[in-house]
Scaffold this motif. Structure first.
Motif, PDB file in Angstrom:
ATOM      1  N   LYS A  33      41.384  39.463  32.535  1.00 41.30           N
ATOM      2  CA  LYS A  33      41.904  40.633  33.236  1.00 41.30           C
ATOM      3  C   LYS A  33      42.878  40.237  34.332  1.00 41.30           C
ATOM      4  O   LYS A  33      43.876  40.926  34.563  1.00 41.30           O
ATOM      5  N   LYS A  40      39.417  44.466  38.148  1.00 43.06           N
ATOM      6  CA  LYS A  40      39.796  45.747  37.554  1.00 43.06           C
ATOM      7  C   LYS A  40      40.489  46.646  38.582  1.00 43.06           C
ATOM      8  O   LYS A  40      41.424  47.386  38.255  1.00 43.06           O
ATOM      9  N   THR A  75      46.718  41.505  34.358  1.00 44.98           N
ATOM     10  CA  THR A  75      47.250  42.214  35.520  1.00 44.98           C
ATOM     11  C   THR A  75      48.500  41.531  36.047  1.00 44.98           C
ATOM     12  O   THR A  75      49.490  42.192  36.395  1.00 44.98           O
ATOM     13  N   ASP A 135      33.424  50.737  28.813  1.00 44.06           N
ATOM     14  CA  ASP A 135      34.166  50.785  30.079  1.00 44.06           C
ATOM     15  C   ASP A 135      35.227  51.880  30.004  1.00 44.06           C
ATOM     16  O   ASP A 135      36.398  51.608  29.721  1.00 44.06           O
ATOM     17  N   ASP A 161      44.213  46.221  38.835  1.00 45.18           N
ATOM     18  CA  ASP A 161      45.039  46.573  37.685  1.00 45.18           C
ATOM     19  C   ASP A 161      46.097  47.594  38.093  1.00 45.18           C
ATOM     20  O   ASP A 161      45.787  48.641  38.664  1.00 45.18           O
ATOM     21  N   GLU A 211      38.487  51.379  32.066  1.00 41.14           N
ATOM     22  CA  GLU A 211      39.412  50.412  31.467  1.00 41.14           C
ATOM     23  C   GLU A 211      40.119  51.047  30.262  1.00 41.14           C
ATOM     24  O   GLU A 211      41.318  50.847  30.053  1.00 41.14           O
ATOM     25  N   GLY A 261      41.123  52.379  41.749  1.00 41.50           N
ATOM     26  CA  GLY A 261      40.145  51.334  41.534  1.00 41.50           C
ATOM     27  C   GLY A 261      38.926  51.533  42.416  1.00 41.50           C
ATOM     28  O   GLY A 261      38.912  52.358  43.325  1.00 41.50           O
ATOM     29  N   LYS A 318      34.253  41.156  38.568  1.00 44.42           N
ATOM     30  CA  LYS A 318      34.816  41.966  37.477  1.00 44.42           C
ATOM     31  C   LYS A 318      35.376  43.279  38.019  1.00 44.42           C
ATOM     32  O   LYS A 318      36.483  43.698  37.651  1.00 44.42           O
ATOM     33  N   ASP A 319      34.607  43.934  38.881  1.00 41.57           N
ATOM     34  CA  ASP A 319      35.067  45.191  39.483  1.00 41.57           C
ATOM     35  C   ASP A 319      36.309  44.953  40.339  1.00 41.57           C
ATOM     36  O   ASP A 319      37.223  45.782  40.373  1.00 41.57           O
TER      37      ASP A 319
END
Length: 283
Positions: free
Chosen positions: A54, A26, A58, A214, A29, A217, A2, A22-23
């Protein structure tokens, strides 16, 4: 890998900048660190829908690691805050969630009802068929549709009879078509005589569409297909190509080796492309 470490991502989930949040989500994840569970649960109520989704996905992927905390939070949530917690519970595919999902079948929020019913179908909760069937009488079209698909997942003579009854009573042609699809699935499963394997993987066409927006993703989604032992070359190829473009050599080699191992066993002859690519990389 990540963009952030687990510790950094947890802190940045509270950042004022939505792109940073958002980052951050992610970056979490695929983590198996319990420290991320509570911050991710809180993120399911974020102002941004992508962050909420998300975070829930996750948490679902964490399975039993997160399920107890999810249930506790779920039991004290209400309104729209409950929607993404319901989705997270569904995505854990844990039998522990059955009672919580049953309690949500009568929830005031249609999104919660819809997801809870689908979750009960995915879990093959055949002893909860009456609870699933409540959705057939719901005022919301989407909830009724979820009940049809969930009954198709159960794949019993009783669930099939309920689908047929609903199809006869419905005038909407799209709904009737959905009933037909659910009946076909139930018939196939009954002929197999086995509990279906539940896949967490998104459809390939959806992941391909995600690649331009993305790629990282998309790679994570292809990895789900790979983890589930895909028989098709496609998820392995697409993941390998993304890793090549993003200079992730170790990940590309890992995917190529996995493809060779899986495809030589599941789809002999289809591993040749990956062997040639691996040979070029490791010369």
């Amino acid at each position: 890998m990540g963009k952030y470490t687990v510790e950094e991502a947890i802190l940045k989930l509270k950042d004022d900048d939505v792109e940073i949040r958002k980052d951050a989500v992610k970056s979490l994840d695929g983590v198996t660190d319990e420290a991320a569970i509570d911050p991710l649960i809180e993120a399911t109520t974020d102002d941004n829908a992508q962050v909420r989704f998300k975070a829930a996905q996750t948490l679902g992927n964490m399975g039993d690691l997160a399920v107890d905390k999810l249930i506790a939070k779920f039991n004290n949530a209400s309104g729209q805050d409950k929607r993404f917690l319901t989705f997270a519970l569904k995505e854990t595919y844990s039998d522990k969630t059955i009672d919580a999902l049953v309690s949500a079948v009568d929830d005031e929020d249609f999104g919660v009802r819809k997801t809870a019913i689908r979750g009960l179908g995915s879990l093959q909760a055949r002893d909860k068929m009456d609870d699933i069937a409540k959705g057939l009488e719901d005022d919301d079209w989407g909830v009724r549709l979820s009940a049809i698909y969930a009954l198709g997942d159960l794949a019993t003579p009783e669930s099939v009879a309920l689908i047929k009854k609903a199809r006869r009573a419905e005038k909407d042609e799209d709904f009737k078509k959905s009933c037909k699809k659910a009946l076909k699935k139930a018939d196939k499963l009954m002929k197999l005589g086995a509990k279906p394997t539940v896949s967490k993987a998104k459809p390939m066409k959806d992941i391909k569409a995600l690649e331009k927006e993305d790629p990282e993703e998309a790679a994570r989604e292809y990895e789900i297909h790979i983890k589930e032992g895909a028989k098709s070359q496609e998820p392995y190829k697409r993941a390998a190509i993304i890793y090549r473009k993003t200079n992730r050599y170790d990940d590309e080699v890992r995917v190529l080796n996995t493809a060779i191992e899986n495809l030589s066993r599941l789809n002999p002859g289809k591993e040749e492309w990956f062997q040639k690519r691996l040979d070029k990389l490791t010369k």
